[in-house]
Design an enzyme around this catalytic site. Structure first.
Site, short mmCIF file in Angstrom:
data_model
loop_
_atom_site.label_atom_id
_atom_site.label_comp_id
_atom_site.label_asym_id
_atom_site.label_seq_id
_atom_site.Cartn_x
_atom_site.Cartn_y
_atom_site.Cartn_z
N LYS A 184 0.87 -1.18 0.00
CA LYS A 184 0.00 0.00 0.00
C LYS A 184 0.90 1.23 0.00
O LYS A 184 1.47 1.60 1.03
CB LYS A 184 -0.92 0.02 1.23
N GLU A 260 10.16 1.43 10.53
CA GLU A 260 11.17 2.45 10.20
C GLU A 260 10.49 3.79 10.38
O GLU A 260 9.70 4.20 9.51
CB GLU A 260 11.65 2.27 8.76
N CYS A 294 13.90 11.21 6.43
CA CYS A 294 13.90 10.76 7.83
C CYS A 294 15.29 10.92 8.46
O CYS A 294 15.41 11.00 9.67
CB CYS A 294 13.45 9.32 7.90
N GLU A 397 10.56 16.21 14.09
CA GLU A 397 11.10 16.37 12.74
C GLU A 397 10.54 17.64 12.12
O GLU A 397 9.32 17.83 12.13
CB GLU A 397 10.62 15.22 11.87
#
Ligand code: NAD
Length: 495
Positions: A184, A260, A294, A397
């Site tokens: 997906k 992750e 990331c 982040e």
């Protein structure tokens, strides 16, 4: 500034904007738009998978597993190699699709296709190296064998910021191990994933081995599949919040999980660092994909002795970045993925300034790149100094082209600031004292550390984090292990 896409770029060659189930491309009752974040234009309408579609895809993947798991490693390796070659043959087409739906500069899009293809090449090799072992028995005549077996059907959920590499990093490992996959892709960037699946079919990968289920609203679809005992494993790359939710959902059926998740990467710059190398490395790792990776540097921590010089050099580099549509060859900073992303970065910057951060510099975007009716989710490259760990901009982040700078006076403070995070994916340090570099690298809270280097991504390294950045490793010789389980055979042989 030139803002129009390079005339040499051909028009997009779209993949089937459909579901891939059991080797067949299928439409669905609903579809959703994919837009170019540089201008808000709709690139395509893509079929949105329903729960019925998901059930059918699961049944196809389950059936295919019975054959695929018995294929030889050589067959699987050759198929991955063929897929890899087709990716390289279609590099330009794939890069243009990626650039259009994700917004990253075309040079970065091309580099991502090479990087993504390298995972297929790598796992084609790893497929050949799958090994079990034999043990000396404690009872004469017995044979003790430990055999790695594929875990089964895998649900792979991938993010929008690396629409190609996150797909091949998961599917390459899963297929090498002998697993079948339900993929997906992220709803904002399904086109690259669909194009990759098209090439996988062309490479000869059997129907049912890969299903692709684009979906406008991922939550019910993922929850439905995770509730099924037929799905053996979930491999997720994305935000920490969603990772937590998936872990909760997986508890009922005790799924294997690889997560992750997001990072909050620091870079430490010591007074004895090569500042030229540090500036180049920081700019690359901070502003890659407009700050939306990331392992992007979230926090620059500089020795107070060199902080003024570093600040000046970085500010000059920030102001020199060229912003615009990713298709323009010279552009270095494309749009962010959505209007919501722009708003979030804006709020982080405003919040930090309200709490005392100093605005060192910020580009003024030309009118054509200002948010407006034409779309265009651009954010101006910005630099803040005097930030503190109490500010939201240091705690999460940023995912935007904003560089933050703070200072330290000694090694202990540098480490303490760097490790003020509940998890770590990457961390970096620049310094001339190799003993200190090693000492610090071992103490940084991170799954990966770049020492006088920031370009660390490579198919051969174990990519992954610690703490809230998730668990499991992708790529490298460890990447396939997550898709395998050991079966022990205790074999009593009549002598
Ligand atoms: P996201 O968590 O919003 O989405 C990731 C994927 O999960 C998408 O396919 C999305 O459709 C799906 N998803 C979203 N909500 C879901 C739900 N409730 N149930 C099931 N699936 C759901 O993340 P994103 O915004 O697409 O990606 C950015 C994030 O990914 C950042 O935090 C970034 O750091 C992280 N990331 C991590 C790595 C890594 O290797 N650690 C690599 C790339 C990106």
């Amino acid at each position: 500034m030139e803002l129009m896409p390079d005339a040499t770029l051909t028009s997009l060659q779209l993949p089937p904007c459909a579901l891939l189930i059991n080797g067949q491309w299928r439409q669905s009752a609903h579809s959703f738009p994919v837009v170019d974040p540089a201008n808000g234009q709709v690139l395509a309408q893509v079929a949105s998978a329903s729960l019925d579609d998901a059930a059918e895809a699961l049944s196809a993947a389950t059936n295919a597993f019975t054959h695929w798991r018995r294929s030889t490693a050589t067959e699987r390796s050759q198929l991955l190699q063929r897929w890899h070659q087709l990716m390289l043959q279609q590099r330009e087409r794939l890069a243009q699709l990626l650039c259009a739906e994700q917004g990253k500069p075309i040079s970065e899009a091309r580099a991502e296709i090479d990087y993504a293809a390298s995972y297929l090449n790598w796992f084609a090799g790893e497929a050949l190296r799958l090994e079990g072992d034999w043990q000396h028995p404690s009872v004469a005549g017995r044979q003790l064998l430990n055999i790695p077996e594929p875990v089964g059907v895998v649900l792979a959920l991938t993010p929008w910021n690396f629409p190609a590499a996150m797909v091949t990093r998961k599917l390459g490992a899963a297929l090498a191990a002998g697993c079948t996959v339900l993929l997906k892709p992220a709803e904002s960037t399904p086109l690259t994933a669909l194009a990759l699946a098209e090439l996988a079919m062309e490479a000869g990968i059997a129907p049912g081995v890969i299903q692709v289920l684009p979906c406008a609203t991922p939550d019910p679809l993922a929850a439905f599949l995770i509730a099924s005992p037929q799905v053996a494993k979930v491999s997720f790359t994305g935000s920490t919040g969603v990772g937590r939710l998936l872990m909760q959902q997986s508890a009922t059926t005790l799924k294997r999980l690889s997560l992750e998740l997001g990072g909050n990467a620091p870079v430490l710059v010591f007074a004895d660092a090569d500042l030229d190398a540090a500036v180049t490395g920081i700019m690359a790792a901070k502003f890659r994909n407009a700050g939306q990776t990331c392992i992007c540097i979230n926090r620059v921590l500089a020795d107070a002795k060199i902080a003024p010089e570093l600040e000046q050099r970085l500010a000059a580099a920030v102001m020199a970045l060229q912003v615009g549509a990713g298709q323009v060859d010279t552009v270095q900073i494309g749009p962010l993925i959505s209007a919501k992303a722009v708003q979030k970065v804006q709020q982080l910057v405003e919040g930090a300034i309200l709490q005392g951060a100093r605005l060192v510099c910020q580009q003024r975007l030309p009118a054509a790149l200002q948010p407006g009716p034409a779309g265009g989710y651009f954010f101006p490259p910005t630099m803040l100094a005097d930030v503190t760990m109490q500010m939201g901009i240091c705690q999460q982040e940023i995912f935007g082209p904003v560089l933050t700078l703070q200072t330290f006076t000694d090694e202990a403070q540098a480490l303490q600031l760097a490790n003020q995070t509940d998890g770590g994916l990457a961390a970096y340090l620049y310094g001339g004292d190799e003993k200190r570099n090693y000492r610090l690298a071992r103490q940084l809270t991170a799954g990966m550390v770049g020492i006088n280097a920031t370009a660390i991504s490579d198919a051969r390294i174990p990519f992954g984090g610690v703490g809230s950045a998730g668990f499991g490793r992708e790529g490298s010789k460890y990447g396939v292990a997550d898709y395998l389980q050991l079966k022990h055979l205790c074999w009593e042989l009549a002598e």
